[in-house]
Structure formats: C-alpha cells, structure tokens
Design a protein around this motif. Structure first.
Motif, short mmCIF file in Angstrom:
data_model
loop_
_atom_site.label_atom_id
_atom_site.label_comp_id
_atom_site.label_asym_id
_atom_site.label_seq_id
_atom_site.Cartn_x
_atom_site.Cartn_y
_atom_site.Cartn_z
N VAL A 17 51.25 -12.86 -68.25
CA VAL A 17 50.57 -11.71 -67.66
C VAL A 17 49.59 -12.27 -66.64
N THR A 18 49.70 -11.80 -65.40
CA THR A 18 48.82 -12.23 -64.33
C THR A 18 47.76 -11.17 -64.08
N VAL A 19 46.49 -11.58 -64.17
CA VAL A 19 45.37 -10.69 -63.92
C VAL A 19 44.78 -11.06 -62.56
N THR A 20 44.92 -10.16 -61.58
CA THR A 20 44.46 -10.43 -60.21
C THR A 20 43.25 -9.57 -59.89
N ALA A 21 42.17 -10.22 -59.46
CA ALA A 21 40.98 -9.50 -59.03
C ALA A 21 41.23 -8.90 -57.65
N LEU A 22 41.14 -7.59 -57.53
CA LEU A 22 41.47 -6.92 -56.28
C LEU A 22 40.39 -7.16 -55.21
N THR A 26 41.81 -13.47 -56.29
CA THR A 26 41.97 -14.56 -57.25
C THR A 26 42.68 -14.06 -58.49
N SER A 27 43.43 -14.94 -59.14
CA SER A 27 44.21 -14.52 -60.30
C SER A 27 44.06 -15.51 -61.45
N ARG A 28 44.34 -15.02 -62.64
CA ARG A 28 44.29 -15.83 -63.87
C ARG A 28 45.50 -15.48 -64.72
N GLN A 29 46.08 -16.48 -65.38
CA GLN A 29 47.27 -16.29 -66.20
C GLN A 29 46.90 -16.13 -67.67
N ILE A 30 47.53 -15.16 -68.32
CA ILE A 30 47.46 -15.05 -69.78
C ILE A 30 48.81 -15.49 -70.32
N GLU A 31 48.84 -16.64 -70.98
CA GLU A 31 50.10 -17.20 -71.44
C GLU A 31 50.70 -16.37 -72.56
N LEU A 32 52.02 -16.22 -72.52
CA LEU A 32 52.77 -15.51 -73.56
C LEU A 32 53.75 -16.47 -74.20
N TRP A 33 54.34 -16.04 -75.33
CA TRP A 33 55.43 -16.81 -75.90
C TRP A 33 56.59 -16.82 -74.92
N GLU A 34 57.44 -17.82 -75.00
CA GLU A 34 58.64 -17.84 -74.16
C GLU A 34 59.67 -16.92 -74.78
N ARG A 35 59.50 -15.67 -74.57
CA ARG A 35 60.35 -14.64 -75.18
C ARG A 35 60.87 -13.73 -74.09
N PHE A 36 61.47 -12.62 -74.49
CA PHE A 36 62.00 -11.67 -73.52
C PHE A 36 61.57 -10.26 -73.92
N SER A 37 61.93 -9.27 -73.08
CA SER A 37 61.57 -7.87 -73.33
C SER A 37 60.07 -7.70 -73.53
N CYS A 38 59.30 -8.27 -72.64
CA CYS A 38 57.85 -8.14 -72.70
C CYS A 38 57.45 -6.75 -72.22
N GLY A 39 56.64 -6.07 -72.99
CA GLY A 39 56.08 -4.80 -72.59
C GLY A 39 54.57 -4.84 -72.74
N PHE A 40 53.83 -4.15 -71.87
CA PHE A 40 52.39 -4.14 -72.01
C PHE A 40 51.81 -2.84 -71.48
N ASP A 41 50.59 -2.54 -71.93
CA ASP A 41 49.87 -1.38 -71.43
C ASP A 41 48.38 -1.64 -71.61
N PRO A 71 36.25 -14.40 -68.63
CA PRO A 71 37.32 -15.15 -67.97
C PRO A 71 38.41 -15.67 -68.90
N ALA A 72 38.13 -15.82 -70.18
CA ALA A 72 39.10 -16.45 -71.09
C ALA A 72 40.10 -15.46 -71.66
N HIS A 73 39.83 -14.16 -71.60
CA HIS A 73 40.70 -13.12 -72.16
C HIS A 73 41.12 -13.46 -73.59
N PRO A 74 40.15 -13.57 -74.51
CA PRO A 74 40.46 -14.02 -75.87
C PRO A 74 41.36 -13.04 -76.63
N ILE A 75 42.08 -13.58 -77.63
CA ILE A 75 42.90 -12.74 -78.51
C ILE A 75 41.99 -11.95 -79.44
N VAL A 76 42.18 -10.65 -79.48
CA VAL A 76 41.42 -9.79 -80.38
C VAL A 76 42.11 -9.72 -81.73
N TRP A 77 43.44 -9.57 -81.71
CA TRP A 77 44.25 -9.58 -82.93
C TRP A 77 45.70 -9.82 -82.53
N SER A 78 46.53 -10.21 -83.51
CA SER A 78 47.98 -10.33 -83.29
C SER A 78 48.70 -10.09 -84.60
#
Length: 249
Positions: A17-22, A26-41, A71-78
């Motif tokens: 997930v790429t978070v770009t400051a409008l 500038t942008s920052r990456q949120i790493e995901l698992w190497e999986r497929f069918s990623c959905g987000f909201d 800046p770190a976009h920490p995990i709240v829960w999973s």
C-alpha cells in the motif's frame, strides 16, 4: 485507490500500500504479505486503513488494521481468517467494516458466500451471515452506512447492512449487458450505475426505481464518481474518455 477525508493522502495498493502526501508528492510504503486479492478501505474517520489478503496456496486469509497517524503506520490489530476473502473490504457507519468471504462446499456442490461485519477498532466479528453472491469488486456503502451495494452481471444487488442475508432490492439492467460500477450520490438519495450498454442509470434509493438514464455515445462505461458536494459527476469508459457533468437530479 482512496483519498483520506482530510485530503492529505492518496492510497493505492498492489503488492504494497503506497501512501502519497498530496501536498508534496512524497510517498511511503506499507509492506504487505506476498499474497493476492488485496482489498482495502479507509475507516470513516480517515485514521485507520483496513487491509484484507488471501494466503497463496491456502484456504486461509488475513485482515489487519494500520494507523495512518505518524510516519511508521503501526499495526493496530491483525487476524488470521479461516476462509478466503473476495478481495473486498467496505467500511460502513459506526466503526464497522464488511468482509465478503467465499468457499466451495463439497456437500452442497456450490460456492457459499458469507458477509462478516467486524469492528474497525478491534477486528472482532460482530455478525456473520450467508448471503447472495456478488462480484469480486468491493461493494459500495451508502453515505449513512445503511446499504451495501454489489454487482452480479446484469444486476445490482442492494443489501441492508443490518441483514445481509437477503437483498433489499435487485436492479436489473434493461438488456443483458453487465453493470460495471456503482456510486451513491453524497445525499444518499440516488445510486448511479455504469454499464456495458454505454449508459449511466440513476436509481432513487427510496423506491429503487429507475430515475434517469444518461447516454453520451462514448462506448461502454466502466466507472462512476460524484464530487464530495454532489454537484458534479464523472463517468469513465473503455475508450479512455471521461465525461463530467453538472448533477441535476
């Protein structure tokens, strides 16, 4: 693709997930698992990002929440999921979101579809119910969070968030051409749907009757969006053209 309610960030997703400051690009990456069918909201507050993914080669999946504050976009829960998601996450009112899951039932010899409502703040399951099939595209929530709308070929399926087991309404296209995208007007009074028949159809959400049909002869329509104040709408087509018009409904 999402823009946060405060207009500060643009979010896009693929393998990350790429978070770009409008403001400065500038942008920052949120790493995901190497999986497929990623959905987000995005949650309604704009402070939390909900991401769901499937586990490659396994019937399991994963859903998690990341904070967009700092800046770190920490995990709240999973949470690990027992079933595949359909690549869809839809946040609704009252700090809830809906995941659509599906699996093949060997006894019934058919696919089973389940709608799971979870808490944005904890990820815990609030309700889970089997319901009607919708397409892989993420369903769209009404502005008040009362309705969830998905597509299935030449039909628009309207569900109540409080009872996802059966449709509130099924809107059938005038021909056999598939619907391709939907969007609620910010007032919540209208639902617009694009179609392969080169039209945009607008339905009233009180009766779910067809209110208007727009045709611009630019080919098959693919997507529809309203401006936040509801005064403008835009629809995109296969030919790479976008039509923007003043909304007068």
């Amino acid at each position: 693709m999402r823009i946060t309610p405060d207009g500060r960030y643009l979010l896009t997703a693929h393998s990350t997930v790429t978070v770009t400051a409008l403001a400065d690009g500038t942008s920052r990456q949120i790493e995901l698992w190497e999986r497929f069918s990623c959905g987000f909201d995005l949650a309604a507050s704009g402070h939390h990002l909900i991401v769901a993914q499937n586990n490659r080669g396994s019937p399991a999946g994963w859903v998690g929440c990341r904070s967009l504050d700092g800046p770190a976009h920490p995990i709240v829960w999973s949470w690990e999921l027992e079933r595949h998601t359909r690549g869809s996450v839809t946040c609704v009112a009252d700090a809830r979101f809906v995941l659509t899951e599906s699996w093949w039932d060997q006894n019934l010899l058919r696919s089973v579809f389940r709608y799971v409502v979870r808490s944005v703040t904890t990820g815990e399951v609030l309700t889970a119910v089997e319901g009607p099939e919708i397409d892989w595209f993420s369903p769209v929530a009404s502005p008040d969070g009362q309705f969830l709308v998905g597509l299935l070929n030449a039909r628009v399926i309207v569900l109540s968030v409080e009872d996802l087991s059966k449709p509130v309404a099924v809107l059938k296209n005038s021909g056999r051409r598939h619907f391709t995208g939907v969007a609620f007007h910010p007032s919540g009074k209208y639902l617009a749907a694009t179609s392969n028949d080169a039209t945009v159809k607008v339905y009233g959400t009180t009766t779910w009757e067809l209110s208007r049909t727009f045709t611009w002869n630019i080919g098959r329509m693919r997507s529809i969006a309203f401006s936040p104040d509801g005064t403008l709408a835009a629809a995109g087509g296969d030919a790479g053209k976008v039509v923007v018009w003043d909304v007068d409904l």
